[in-house]
Scaffold this motif. Structure first.
Motif, PDB file in Angstrom:
ATOM      1  N   ASP A  21       0.809  -1.222   0.000  1.00 30.36           N
ATOM      2  CA  ASP A  21       0.000   0.000   0.000  1.00 30.36           C
ATOM      3  C   ASP A  21       0.840   1.269   0.000  1.00 30.36           C
ATOM      4  OD1 ASP A  21      -2.385  -1.452   0.051  1.00 30.36           O
ATOM      5  OD2 ASP A  21      -2.317  -1.639   2.237  1.00 30.36           O
ATOM      6  N   HIS A  22       2.158   1.133  -0.100  1.00 26.62           N
ATOM      7  CA  HIS A  22       3.032   2.306  -0.110  1.00 26.62           C
ATOM      8  C   HIS A  22       3.110   2.892  -1.511  1.00 26.62           C
ATOM      9  CE1 HIS A  22       4.079   0.766   3.786  1.00 26.62           C
ATOM     10  NE2 HIS A  22       4.922   1.749   4.009  1.00 26.62           N
ATOM     11  N   THR A  23       3.081   4.215  -1.581  1.00 30.76           N
ATOM     12  CA  THR A  23       3.151   4.893  -2.870  1.00 30.76           C
ATOM     13  C   THR A  23       4.582   4.869  -3.403  1.00 30.76           C
ATOM     14  OG1 THR A  23       3.634   7.043  -1.860  1.00 30.76           O
ATOM     15  CG2 THR A  23       1.304   6.444  -2.135  1.00 30.76           C
ATOM     16  N   ALA A  24       4.718   5.236  -4.675  1.00 32.08           N
ATOM     17  CA  ALA A  24       6.050   5.330  -5.278  1.00 32.08           C
ATOM     18  C   ALA A  24       6.899   6.357  -4.538  1.00 32.08           C
ATOM     19  CB  ALA A  24       5.935   5.698  -6.754  1.00 32.08           C
ATOM     20  N   CYS A  25       6.268   7.439  -4.074  1.00 35.25           N
ATOM     21  CA  CYS A  25       6.993   8.471  -3.333  1.00 35.25           C
ATOM     22  C   CYS A  25       7.540   7.910  -2.022  1.00 35.25           C
ATOM     23  CB  CYS A  25       6.074   9.662  -3.070  1.00 35.25           C
ATOM     24  SG  CYS A  25       6.858  11.014  -2.154  1.00 35.25           S
ATOM     25  N   GLN A  26       6.720   7.144  -1.314  1.00 36.99           N
ATOM     26  CA  GLN A  26       7.173   6.555  -0.050  1.00 36.99           C
ATOM     27  C   GLN A  26       8.276   5.534  -0.285  1.00 36.99           C
ATOM     28  OE1 GLN A  26       3.213   5.277   1.162  1.00 36.99           O
ATOM     29  NE2 GLN A  26       3.273   6.660   2.909  1.00 36.99           N
ATOM     30  N   ARG A  27       8.117   4.711  -1.308  1.00 34.10           N
ATOM     31  CA  ARG A  27       9.132   3.687  -1.582  1.00 34.10           C
ATOM     32  C   ARG A  27      10.466   4.297  -2.011  1.00 34.10           C
ATOM     33  NH1 ARG A  27       6.114  -1.416  -4.571  1.00 34.10           N
ATOM     34  NH2 ARG A  27       4.137  -1.231  -3.479  1.00 34.10           N
ATOM     35  N   SER A  28      10.405   5.473  -2.633  1.00 34.76           N
ATOM     36  CA  SER A  28      11.640   6.087  -3.140  1.00 34.76           C
ATOM     37  C   SER A  28      12.612   6.428  -2.026  1.00 34.76           C
ATOM     38  CB  SER A  28      11.305   7.354  -3.938  1.00 34.76           C
ATOM     39  OG  SER A  28      10.802   8.377  -3.089  1.00 34.76           O
ATOM     40  N   GLU A  29      12.137   6.472  -0.774  1.00 33.52           N
ATOM     41  CA  GLU A  29      13.033   6.741   0.338  1.00 33.52           C
ATOM     42  C   GLU A  29      13.900   5.529   0.664  1.00 33.52           C
ATOM     43  OE1 GLU A  29      11.109   8.428   3.673  1.00 33.52           O
ATOM     44  OE2 GLU A  29      10.171  10.030   2.522  1.00 33.52           O
ATOM     45  N   ALA A  30      13.515   4.354   0.158  1.00 31.89           N
ATOM     46  CA  ALA A  30      14.301   3.153   0.405  1.00 31.89           C
ATOM     47  C   ALA A  30      14.822   2.534  -0.881  1.00 31.89           C
ATOM     48  CB  ALA A  30      13.460   2.119   1.165  1.00 31.89           C
TER      49      ALA A  30
END
Length: 458
Positions: free
Chosen positions: A99-108
């Protein structure tokens, strides 16, 4: 290899292999990313990925191999959150990312495209690398320190004030990598990192990435058709064919399996051909020995500058921290609206609900001339804006611009139809001027203009 009489060297090669080979014990690493039975279809009919399961460890370098259409890029887009898998789960450090967005995933998880020109959006090197941090709202002093450190890491610090157009292709590639590294990802995915580069630049880039892997502990995944890249720089390879994972093993074993290479439509390497013609018993062992020897012959690599420890750390996946925002968002224009992640109850509504409320609001505002309702609507809309928990200065330029346009609209209504209020209300009470003046301001016209302004502002 085909024209040489390599069979005469068989015994010498076996002796060399026995003398030079040293078994490298793989260190025990913790799993950082897991794929569990991932499937995806673009049209609901033809499957692009089918039941792909794999895990990646910390500080590991892995090749993702396969012919065109095998599913490599689709897998990368699912990992990044650009595409949503039809079934299966993705877990990062034990935390499900579905359920994580691309923006959230980009931090990892960072992704570097094949062509650096497709990623670059700013004119100057510093602005390009600082772009992501500015969008996240970090203080400009912290941004400056962080960006210069990462540019030093990428051997680009002296170019920080240069226009990107003045850089070479390889330097642009490093700029795009720096723009990802600045957000401190734990996993880096590179799509065909060595395409369009000669051997010197190819080697320089790969040695740089290898050193990042060793120094920062980055997990690096290569999507590539380059068989030699996979052999030289990765110990493990995943092989995809028609959306299925058909192999997940040591790279030397992949290129020693003729049946697997044929099934995946991968080319045999010259090392495999040499070993086969010399009838070597352990071809994977021979390939690893050759690669180890070649790596030792490269000499010492210039050490990479490590990033200093910081009190300010970037947010982990799925978490947000309050930070001091910066006035300038790093765009070519002074401001821009983007999606802002906050914990407000308004953010919990889905897009359809928000659009439905927005359309009802427009209908309400444009179909009433009751100033009491319009005043309430304007005040309530401003209240909702505060409930979104987004700093008002984000909207200030737009509110100022919108107010200017609304004021000009009212002025032009008065200039082209100064008696509009009289026609609407059926009376005329002069406030400025006299009855004979064309542009005499009446209370009715003033009321009408105020109502129109409130309509549009609401």
């Amino acid at each position: 290899v085909e024209s040489a009489e390599v069979e005469l060297c068989s015994q010498a090669l076996q002796a060399w292999q026995k003398r030079r080979y040293s078994h490298q014990q793989e260190p025990v690493r913790r799993t950082i990313l897991e794929l569990q039975d991932i499937s995806y279809s673009y049209d609901g009919l033809k499957t692009a990925l089918r039941g792909v399961s794999a895990s990646f460890s910390e500080a590991e370098m892995v090749s993702i191999l396969g012919s065109n259409g095998a599913g490599k890029s689709t897998l990368a887009q699912i990992l990044m959150g650009v595409l949503k898998q039809d079934s299966g789960h993705i877990a990062y450090e034990g935390r499900v990312l579905d359920d994580h967005t691309a923006c959230q995933r980009s931090e990892a998880i960072g992704f570097v495209m094949q062509n650096p020109n497709h990623m670059i959006s700013c004119d100057l090197v510093f602005d390009e690398v600082a772009f992501a941090l500015r969008q996240k709202g970090y203080d400009e002093e912290l941004i400056k320190e962080r960006v210069l450190d990462v540019l030093g890491l990428c051997d680009l610090r002296s170019y920080h004030h240069w226009p990107i157009s003045a850089l070479s292709y390889g330097q642009k590639k490093r700029v795009t990598i720096a723009s990802i590294l600045v957000t401190d990802p734990k996993i880096l995915i590179l799509d065909e990192p060595t395409s369009g580069q000669d051997y010197v630049r190819y080697t320089a880039l790969m040695e740089f990435l290898s050193e990042l892997n060793r120094t920062l502990g980055l997990t690096i995944l290569f999507i590539t058709h380059d068989m030699h890249l996979a052999l030289e720089y990765t110990q493990r390879s995943l092989v995809l064919h028609q959306g299925e994972l058909i192999a997940d093993t040591r790279t030397s074993e992949v290129f020693s399996d003729e049946r697997l290479l044929k099934q995946a439509n991968l080319k045999e390497t010259s090392l495999y051909t040499l070993a086969k013609r010399c009838a070597l018993a352990d071809i994977p062992n021979f390939i690893e020995t050759f690669v180890q020897t070649e790596q030792l012959g490269r000499g010492e690599i210039k050490p990479v500058i490590s990033l200093p420890e910081r009190n300010h750390t970037l947010a982990s996946v799925g978490k947000r921290k309050k930070r001091k925002k910066v006035e300038k968002e790093g765009r070519k224009f002074g401001f821009a609206l983007t999606y802002e992640e906050t914990d407000s109850y308004l953010h919990r509504f889905n897009g359809v609900t928000k659009m439905g409320i927005f359309l009802i609001w427009i209908l309400f505002s444009l179909t009433t001339f009751d100033i009491r309702f319009l005043l309430f609507g304007t005040v309530f809309s401003l209240f909702l804006l505060t409930q979104a928990k987004i700093p008002m200065r984000k909207f200030r330029p737009y509110i100022m611009g919108m107010g200017t346009v609304i004021a000009l609209n009212a002025l032009f209504i008065f200039l082209f139809s100064p008696d509009q209020g009289t026609r609407y209300l059926g009376s005329r009470t002069i406030l400025l001027g006299d009855e004979q003046m064309h542009y005499a301001l009446s209370a009715e016209t003033l009321f009408y203009l105020v109502v129109v302004c409130l309509k549009y502002f609401s």
